[in-house]
Every structure is written in structure tokens, then in C-alpha cells.
Design an enzyme around this catalytic site. Sequence first.
Site, PDB file in Angstrom:
ATOM      1  N   GLU A  98     -20.927  15.416  32.951  1.00 18.19           N
ATOM      2  CA  GLU A  98     -21.193  14.777  31.665  1.00 18.19           C
ATOM      3  C   GLU A  98     -22.595  14.177  31.639  1.00 18.19           C
ATOM      4  OE1 GLU A  98     -18.248  11.898  30.470  1.00 18.19           O
ATOM      5  OE2 GLU A  98     -16.615  13.353  30.601  1.00 18.19           O
TER       6      GLU A  98
ATOM      7  N   GLU B  79     -19.001  17.605  22.367  1.00 18.73           N
ATOM      8  CA  GLU B  79     -17.760  16.918  21.975  1.00 18.73           C
ATOM      9  C   GLU B  79     -18.042  15.924  20.849  1.00 18.73           C
ATOM     10  OE1 GLU B  79     -15.320  15.443  25.169  1.00 18.73           O
ATOM     11  OE2 GLU B  79     -14.037  14.308  23.804  1.00 18.73           O
TER      12      GLU B  79
ATOM     13  N   ASP C 117     -11.254  16.049  33.833  1.00 20.55           N
ATOM     14  CA  ASP C 117     -10.871  14.724  34.341  1.00 20.55           C
ATOM     15  C   ASP C 117      -9.962  14.041  33.324  1.00 20.55           C
ATOM     16  OD1 ASP C 117     -12.730  14.105  32.416  1.00 20.55           O
ATOM     17  OD2 ASP C 117     -13.945  12.790  33.685  1.00 20.55           O
ATOM     18  N   SER C 118      -9.721  14.705  32.172  1.00 27.18           N
ATOM     19  CA  SER C 118      -8.676  14.261  31.242  1.00 27.18           C
ATOM     20  C   SER C 118      -7.331  14.213  31.960  1.00 27.18           C
ATOM     21  CB  SER C 118      -8.597  15.190  30.024  1.00 27.18           C
ATOM     22  OG  SER C 118      -8.570  16.548  30.428  1.00 27.18           O
TER      23      SER C 118
ATOM     24  N   ASP D 247     -14.017  19.628  36.693  1.00 24.69           N
ATOM     25  CA  ASP D 247     -14.758  18.514  36.093  1.00 24.69           C
ATOM     26  C   ASP D 247     -15.127  17.528  37.193  1.00 24.69           C
ATOM     27  OD1 ASP D 247     -15.783  17.377  33.843  1.00 24.69           O
ATOM     28  OD2 ASP D 247     -13.856  16.768  32.988  1.00 24.69           O
TER      29      ASP D 247
HETATM   30  O1  KIV Z   1     -11.833  16.325  30.679  1.00 21.06           O
HETATM   31  C1  KIV Z   1     -11.709  17.133  29.743  1.00 21.06           C
HETATM   32  O2  KIV Z   1     -10.622  17.650  29.450  1.00 21.06           O
HETATM   33  C2  KIV Z   1     -12.915  17.482  28.986  1.00 21.06           C
HETATM   34  C3  KIV Z   1     -12.748  18.323  27.763  1.00 21.06           C
HETATM   35  C4  KIV Z   1     -12.168  17.547  26.665  1.00 21.06           C
HETATM   36  C5  KIV Z   1     -14.027  18.988  27.377  1.00 21.06           C
HETATM   37  O3  KIV Z   1     -13.973  17.079  29.349  1.00 21.06           O
END
Ligand code: KIV
Length: 301
Positions: free
Chosen positions: A130, A197, A59-60, A98
Site C-alpha cells: 500500500e 480503491e 490483509d483484509s 498482501d
Molecule cells: O486486503 C484487501 O483485501 C485489499 C483489497 C480490498 C484490494 O487490499
Amino acid sequence: MTTRPRTPGPNAPAPGKLPLTELLEMKARHQPIVMVTAYDAPSGRLADAAGADLILVGDSAAMVVLGHDSTVPATMDELVVLTRAVTRGARRPLVIADMPFGSFQVSDEQAVENGVRFLKEAGAEAVKVEGAGPTLSRVQALVGAGVPVMAHIGLTPQSATMLGGFKAQGRTAEKARRLLDDALALEAAGAFALVLEAVPAPVAARITAELSIPTIGIGAGPDCDGQVLVYHDLLGLTEGHLPRFVKRYANLSREIRDALEAYAAEVRSGAFPGEEHTYEMPAEELAEFEGLDRAVRPRER
Ligand code: KIV
């Protein structure tokens, strides 16, 4: 008796795909697991060609692709489209989608509904969620419904506000103990791997040693079973301040900007397009075309 070719069952891996169970064996062999994020077909294809084992459609994306200031605004529909694109580009790596903020927090049913969407509509092999605490029953429900789950604790960006910002976690004995308890609970709930993380290296090492599932670190030191970085960060496509745990392996922003500037300059000078970029037509067709009466514009008809 005739035999018919067997088609893979709904949960059978596609040919050439890394089996999920191989991750446990990699941990046992101390073979580092390589995970990277990707958000479209070309980045999925390149991560595959580079030998990544796992691709996370993080979700980044909300920050590095969609221009938001945090991961919170990412939606299911956006992540489904991006994950679908990645699965078209990546063959061998397992693709993990994610689950964005709001897609699993409400109830176990909501989590299963959205997890199933990622497998059916986007072709992902697994999902990531998460947190611990209330997330434990989501993990159990997803795994019970046949959706493999990667867990994620430590700095969990979806709850960064509650954690006091984008800060390292588990830096007191008591908080480190809580992380270890959460990790064990997530393993017991059925997660197949755990992202750690921004956690002190000795804490991540202890969690890694106590779990039988692999840990994937980002800012969690060298003793995790694998590592993950965000595609745009490691390639130098992200502008501005980067967390201390990022290592840049290229400066593609500069290369892309240089290329775009060269293109703009050549368009303005007339150097592009050259003859080699231009189509020809047979001479007699050209002569006939040039001899045609002037075309009548629709207005003049
Ligand atoms: O959303 C993401 O890219 C992540 C990674 C940094 C583990 O959760």
C-alpha cells in the site's frame, strides 16, 4: 548429445499458470481482469474454478477471517499461512500476497526479506504493497530482488487513520492530481499493476488511460482494467455495514446459518445420524462382540 528434461527455473511460471506478462496484453485488448480475494485452499480452488485471473490474499483477512476491527493487526506469519493454503487450492490464477502493516514500512531490506518469504514459503507469485512516497523505494527494492509488486493507492486501509477514516480519496482536483503522480511514480518504480480503491470514477479512468500497467479498481468505477472484491463481501458472508462499492452476489451467511440450525435440530431430535451415515459390521462379529465378558475398566484391574 543427450537432452535432459528441463525443470522450471525459480522464477518460471508453474504449468497452467497465467503468465504475469499476459496482464499487459489483457489491458491492450481491453479484456477485463478479474481479481478476488481468498484466504484458504477451498476459496482459492473456487476462485480458480470460477475463472478468476488474480487472487489476492488480502490483509483484509484480519477483518473478515480473524475478527479484528482493522487490517493493522495482520502479521506476516498469519498471511504466510493463509497464502500457502490459497496456493495449494489455486492453479491458474496468479496469487498475490498482501504485505501486512509493519512488514515493509521499516526499510527496503525488511520489505525484500518479507517479500521473498511470500514467494519461497507461501508459493505466491507476487506481493502487494500500500501507498506511494516512502513505498516507492520498497517497490524498487522488491522488483530489483525479483519479487513482482502490485501497488495500491487511494483508500489504503493500513493508513485509514491518517486518511481521516475509510473515505473516498482524490475528490479535489489537487488530490486527484497527486494520485495520478503517485500512480505514474509507482509504475516507474516497477509495479506490474495498481489497485485503485475508493477513487472517483473519472480520476480512475484518467489514471488507467495514462498508465501502461493495468489498474484494478475497487470502488473506482467501470473504466479500470480490472475489478477486485473481497470474497466474504461478494458472497454475503460479512455482517454489518458494507462500503457502497460492494455488490453482493449471494447471501451465504443466511444459507450457512440455516444449514447449521437444521443440523442442530436434527441432532437434538435424533434424526441425525441416519442409517445411511452409520457403519455396519458382519453379523457373526457382532454376535461374538455382544457375547464378550464385560470389559474391565482400568481402575478395576
Ligand atoms: O486486503 C484487501 O483485501 C485489499 C483489497 C480490498 C484490494 O487490499
